[in-house]
Design a protein around this motif. Structure first.
Motif, PDB file in Angstrom:
ATOM      1  N   GLY A 173      56.322  96.281 -34.405  1.00  0.00           N
ATOM      2  CA  GLY A 173      56.607  96.024 -32.996  1.00  0.00           C
ATOM      3  C   GLY A 173      57.662  94.955 -32.809  1.00  0.00           C
ATOM      4  O   GLY A 173      58.539  94.772 -33.644  1.00  0.00           O
ATOM      5  N   VAL A 174      57.532  94.227 -31.706  1.00  0.00           N
ATOM      6  CA  VAL A 174      58.563  93.257 -31.349  1.00  0.00           C
ATOM      7  C   VAL A 174      58.050  91.829 -31.584  1.00  0.00           C
ATOM      8  O   VAL A 174      56.933  91.499 -31.185  1.00  0.00           O
ATOM      9  CB  VAL A 174      58.984  93.429 -29.871  1.00  0.00           C
ATOM     10  CG1 VAL A 174      60.018  92.380 -29.472  1.00  0.00           C
ATOM     11  CG2 VAL A 174      59.547  94.831 -29.646  1.00  0.00           C
ATOM     12  N   ALA A 175      58.854  91.029 -32.247  1.00  0.00           N
ATOM     13  CA  ALA A 175      58.552  89.604 -32.408  1.00  0.00           C
ATOM     14  C   ALA A 175      59.364  88.836 -31.379  1.00  0.00           C
ATOM     15  O   ALA A 175      60.564  89.063 -31.213  1.00  0.00           O
ATOM     16  CB  ALA A 175      58.900  89.140 -33.819  1.00  0.00           C
TER      17      ALA A 175
ATOM     18  N   SER B  95      54.106  91.673 -30.549  1.00  0.00           N
ATOM     19  CA  SER B  95      53.474  92.763 -29.818  1.00  0.00           C
ATOM     20  C   SER B  95      53.785  94.095 -30.471  1.00  0.00           C
ATOM     21  O   SER B  95      54.947  94.482 -30.600  1.00  0.00           O
ATOM     22  CB  SER B  95      53.946  92.802 -28.369  1.00  0.00           C
ATOM     23  OG  SER B  95      53.383  93.945 -27.735  1.00  0.00           O
ATOM     24  N   ALA B  96      52.717  94.783 -30.886  1.00  0.00           N
ATOM     25  CA  ALA B  96      52.884  96.124 -31.461  1.00  0.00           C
ATOM     26  C   ALA B  96      52.919  97.181 -30.355  1.00  0.00           C
ATOM     27  O   ALA B  96      53.068  98.361 -30.634  1.00  0.00           O
ATOM     28  CB  ALA B  96      51.741  96.416 -32.428  1.00  0.00           C
ATOM     29  N   ASP B  97      52.772  96.753 -29.112  1.00  0.00           N
ATOM     30  CA  ASP B  97      52.657  97.703 -28.003  1.00  0.00           C
ATOM     31  C   ASP B  97      53.967  97.993 -27.292  1.00  0.00           C
ATOM     32  O   ASP B  97      54.025  98.845 -26.416  1.00  0.00           O
ATOM     33  CB  ASP B  97      51.647  97.175 -26.979  1.00  0.00           C
ATOM     34  CG  ASP B  97      50.285  96.976 -27.617  1.00  0.00           C
ATOM     35  OD1 ASP B  97      49.669  97.992 -27.967  1.00  0.00           O
ATOM     36  OD2 ASP B  97      49.867  95.822 -27.797  1.00  0.00           O
ATOM     37  N   VAL B  98      55.000  97.246 -27.647  1.00  0.00           N
ATOM     38  CA  VAL B  98      56.307  97.467 -27.026  1.00  0.00           C
ATOM     39  C   VAL B  98      57.366  97.657 -28.100  1.00  0.00           C
ATOM     40  O   VAL B  98      57.133  97.362 -29.272  1.00  0.00           O
ATOM     41  CB  VAL B  98      56.717  96.292 -26.101  1.00  0.00           C
ATOM     42  CG1 VAL B  98      55.773  96.184 -24.916  1.00  0.00           C
ATOM     43  CG2 VAL B  98      56.788  94.990 -26.868  1.00  0.00           C
ATOM     44  N   THR B  99      58.506  98.173 -27.689  1.00  0.00           N
ATOM     45  CA  THR B  99      59.602  98.369 -28.625  1.00  0.00           C
ATOM     46  C   THR B  99      60.926  98.056 -27.939  1.00  0.00           C
ATOM     47  O   THR B  99      61.022  98.093 -26.711  1.00  0.00           O
ATOM     48  CB  THR B  99      59.613  99.819 -29.166  1.00  0.00           C
ATOM     49  OG1 THR B  99      60.691  99.960 -30.100  1.00  0.00           O
ATOM     50  CG2 THR B  99      59.819 100.841 -28.049  1.00  0.00           C
ATOM     51  N   LEU B 100      61.921  97.727 -28.749  1.00  0.00           N
ATOM     52  CA  LEU B 100      63.288  97.551 -28.235  1.00  0.00           C
ATOM     53  C   LEU B 100      64.083  98.840 -28.403  1.00  0.00           C
ATOM     54  O   LEU B 100      65.224  98.930 -27.976  1.00  0.00           O
ATOM     55  CB  LEU B 100      64.001  96.420 -28.990  1.00  0.00           C
ATOM     56  CG  LEU B 100      63.384  95.015 -28.867  1.00  0.00           C
ATOM     57  CD1 LEU B 100      64.113  94.042 -29.797  1.00  0.00           C
ATOM     58  CD2 LEU B 100      63.462  94.523 -27.432  1.00  0.00           C
TER      59      LEU B 100
END
Ligand SMILES: [Cu+2]
Ligand SMILES: [Zn+2]
Length: 191
Positions: free
Chosen positions: A65-67, A139-144
């Protein structure tokens, strides 16, 4: 004569096969042409209710996910809620322009809510007495990655918002976290 006919049939079969193969390759190329991951970090300024820059955040796509690295100063000490909101627009002083929590899957708010949680929900940050934070949230629930329902870089982007109080992780729609005190627009440069 029969031999020539056989050769012609073979040639036709070969050409048809090549056409099919060609079509398939084109499809593959199209799929690959869809933008996927961008591993380059996004750096965004964070502003306070007076519209002054008070820190910055760096977002990077990882395998999980996103850091989000949040660096800010001048905060009141204590636990603060931080969320990703749905619109990449930070108009001070109230930052209502950022809209509600980023919620592509129509959930309710909060990690402890049985009908939760929003993809934009994050864990509280702890501000020490010197008022400075430098933390990394994941967050593993969002992406770029663009073109995905949970992409925080879709359309009008999204916003990183810090609140004056802690998130209780259960009160819909925003965790009873009080006013929005810091905001950063998550948008690609040039958007
Ligand atoms: Cu929020
Ligand atoms: Zn939420």
């Amino acid at each position: 004569m029969k031999k020539i006919l056989l050769l012609m049939i073979l040639a036709v079969v070969f050409i048809l096969g090549a056409c099919k193969g060609g079509g398939h390759n084109t499809l593959d190329e199209k799929e690959e042409a869809v933008p996927t991951s961008s591993k380059s970090p996004i750096n965004i300024p964070l502003i306070n209710r007076k519209g002054e820059k008070t820190g910055e955040a760096e977002l990077v796509e990882t395998d999980k996910g996103v850091a989000i690295r949040v660096m800010a100063q001048g905060l009141e000490p204590g636990k603060k809620a931080i969320h990703i909101h749905e619109t990449g627009k930070c108009v001070p002083p109230d930052f209502k322009s950022a809209g509600a929590h980023f919620n592509p899957f129509n959930k309710e708010h909060g990690f402890h809510n049985p009908k939760g949680y929003h993809a934009g929900d994050l864990v509280n940050i702890e501000v020490p007495v010197n008022g400075k934070v430098d933390v990394v949230l994941k967050s593993a629930d969002v992406t770029l990655k663009t073109g995905q329902p949970n992409s925080i870089l879709d359309g009008d982007g999204s916003a990183l918002v810090i609140h004056e109080k802690a998130d209780d992780y259960k009160t819909d729609p925003a965790g009873n976290a009080g006013n929005r005190i810091i905001c950063g627009e998550i948008v690609r440069e040039g958007n």
